[in-house]
Design a protein around this motif. Structure first.
Motif, PDB file in Angstrom:
ATOM      1  N   SER A 407       0.857  -1.187   0.000  1.00 31.11           N
ATOM      2  CA  SER A 407       0.000   0.000   0.000  1.00 31.11           C
ATOM      3  C   SER A 407       0.891   1.235   0.000  1.00 31.11           C
ATOM      4  O   SER A 407       1.621   1.467   0.962  1.00 31.11           O
ATOM      5  N   TYR A 412      -4.542   4.360   0.336  1.00 30.70           N
ATOM      6  CA  TYR A 412      -4.681   3.152  -0.461  1.00 30.70           C
ATOM      7  C   TYR A 412      -4.781   1.899   0.410  1.00 30.70           C
ATOM      8  O   TYR A 412      -5.263   0.863  -0.043  1.00 30.70           O
ATOM      9  N   TYR A 413      -4.324   1.966   1.641  1.00 24.46           N
ATOM     10  CA  TYR A 413      -4.542   0.864   2.593  1.00 24.46           C
ATOM     11  C   TYR A 413      -6.030   0.767   2.918  1.00 24.46           C
ATOM     12  O   TYR A 413      -6.617  -0.318   2.904  1.00 24.46           O
ATOM     13  N   ARG A 416      -9.452  -0.178  -0.689  1.00 23.40           N
ATOM     14  CA  ARG A 416      -8.922  -1.254  -1.526  1.00 23.40           C
ATOM     15  C   ARG A 416      -9.270  -1.054  -2.992  1.00 23.40           C
ATOM     16  O   ARG A 416      -8.482  -1.368  -3.885  1.00 23.40           O
ATOM     17  N   LYS A 419      -6.914   1.299  -4.550  1.00 19.24           N
ATOM     18  CA  LYS A 419      -5.606   0.688  -4.738  1.00 19.24           C
ATOM     19  C   LYS A 419      -5.610  -0.225  -5.960  1.00 19.24           C
ATOM     20  O   LYS A 419      -4.669  -0.232  -6.754  1.00 19.24           O
TER      21      LYS A 419
END
Length: 422
Positions: A407, A412-413, A416, A419
């Motif tokens: 990530s 972005y962690y 999802r 990401k």
């Protein structure tokens, strides 16, 4: 007009006339635009009317290395904000890799040793490029130096892969910077082999959002030379052949110039790939942390979905040095994961009050306006003061888990879907 046309679009034009004196001041006369019915429009060099109107009135004609989508020629630049570079990248559908090899400042191209230095560098660059693209490299005398060009068709696979992605601006800038990095690498190789040529010749590392070269057969701004094709296997500047009026056989050389090209896989995957990867790794971090503001489509209110650093930050009972930067980072994170402003403000105030920290204007400046910095920056050793410094390493809140490993940032962690799209 042939060289300026492509099934995906056209090149834009730019004319230049010799400097002249107006009211006692030396002025360079040049323009990118034509004016029709009150609109300020780009000159399109695949348009017969635009081409003839330009060359019948002006001495030097430049073309963009960019191939542009036709829609850009309908834009009224009177109505656009001053963001021409970004607009150019948005509408770019192809690009010619260009290298302008020129004498160093103060040198005379008519001096035999300077002329040889320019020819030697052009031959070295051309030979190196032709190892990977034997049918795609074209060379021309520019009227003062030498142009080396790699046909835009060789980069079709790159444009097909990235042109319609959300991060196209990043990917085009990556390609252009990789070109410039390759030029620098070849320059260094050349001077290792020919140290005697230092101070005589240089290659411009200037592939950009809208780079221009003089068109084939364009006149020099002041000298009685035209841009003419050169033999890539035996590069020699012939001043007599380039002197106007051009002889018919010189003009005939242009008939086949810039026609063929290779499929591009060897050039992209072998020669250019290491430069693309190096540039992308740097630009990706900058793009994630400083690019256009990104926001989750659905608020991520589930605390357990937050990354460990943001969970630990929000649970900290107190924070001494670094509280200001930590609050700014927290505000930007809340904005990115879509927490509604009223809720986010309440959480922010709760944390600032618990820490007894200064919070004036921080929420207003960072919530919904700034992207949370990348993990790489958050755990760096750079402990400069806020706002230049964004490291929270000394707070000890970063407790990495497996999801952190792939990530690039806390945003972005948590998101999802974002990401995956990235």
């Amino acid at each position: 007009m042939r060289i300026s046309s492509d099934e995906k679009g056209s090149r834009a034009g730019h004319w230049t006339d010799p400097e002249t004196f107006i009211d006692g001041k030396e002025m360079k006369l040049q323009n990118w635009y034509k004016y029709q019915r009150g609109k300020k429009l780009k000159i399109c060099l695949s348009n017969r009317v635009d081409y003839y109107n330009t060359v019948s009135k002006h001495r030097s004609l430049y073309w963009t290395l960019n191939i542009f989508d036709a829609d850009i020629f309908e834009l009224d630049y009177n109505q656009l904000p001053d963001k021409s570079a970004k607009i150019s990248r948005k509408y770019t559908t192809g690009y010619t890799f260009g290298i302008d090899i020129d004498k160093e400042k103060g040198c005379d191209i008519h001096s035999p040793d300077i002329k040889k230095a320019v020819e030697d560098m052009a031959q070295f660059f051309t030979d190196r490029l032709r190892e990977y693209a034997p049918n795609s490299v074209y060379v021309a005398y520019s009227g003062g130096g030498i142009y080396v060009l790699v046909h835009h068709g060789i980069f079709i696979p790159y444009f097909k892969r990235f042109r319609n992605r959300d991060d196209w601006d990043l990917m085009l800038l990556t390609l252009l910077d990789a070109f410039d990095m390759l030029i620098g690498d070849m320059r260094d190789e050349f001077f290792k082999l020919h140290p005697e040529q230092k101070g005589k010749v240089k290659p411009d590392q200037l592939n950009g959002s809208q780079r221009v070269f003089k068109t084939l057969f364009s006149l020099h701004k002041k000298l009685d030379y035209a841009v003419i094709p050169l033999d890539p296997k035996n590069i020699k500047i012939d001043f007599k052949r380039a002197t106007i009026p051009l002889k018919p056989e010189v003009i005939m050389d242009g008939e086949e110039w810039y026609k063929g090209y290779d499929n591009g896989s060897q050039f992209l995957n072998q020669l250019l790939k290491p430069f693309l990867e190096k540039v992308y790794s740097k630009k990706r971090e900058s793009h994630v942390s400083e690019g256009g503001h990104k926001r989750s489509q659905m608020p991520i209110i589930d605390f357990e979905k937050w990354p460990p650093c943001m969970q630990n930050l929000y649970n900290m009972p107190a924070c001494g040095e670094g509280a200001t930067r930590a609050l700014a980072i927290f505000a930007s994170f809340l904005g990115q994961i879509g927490i509604e402003e009223e809720t986010a403000r309440s959480m922010f105030d709760e944390l600032a009050h618990r820490w007894d920290a200064r919070s004036s204007n921080i929420f207003e400046s960072y919530y919904g306006k700034m992207n949370v910095p990348t993990c790489k920056r958050l755990i760096s050793d750079d402990n400069r003061g806020f706002p230049k410094g964004v490291s929270i390493k000394t707070l000890g809140v970063c407790k990495m888990d497996m999801r952190c490993l792939n990530s690039p940032s806390p945003y972005y962690y948590a998101d999802r879907k974002a990401k995956i799209n990235t």
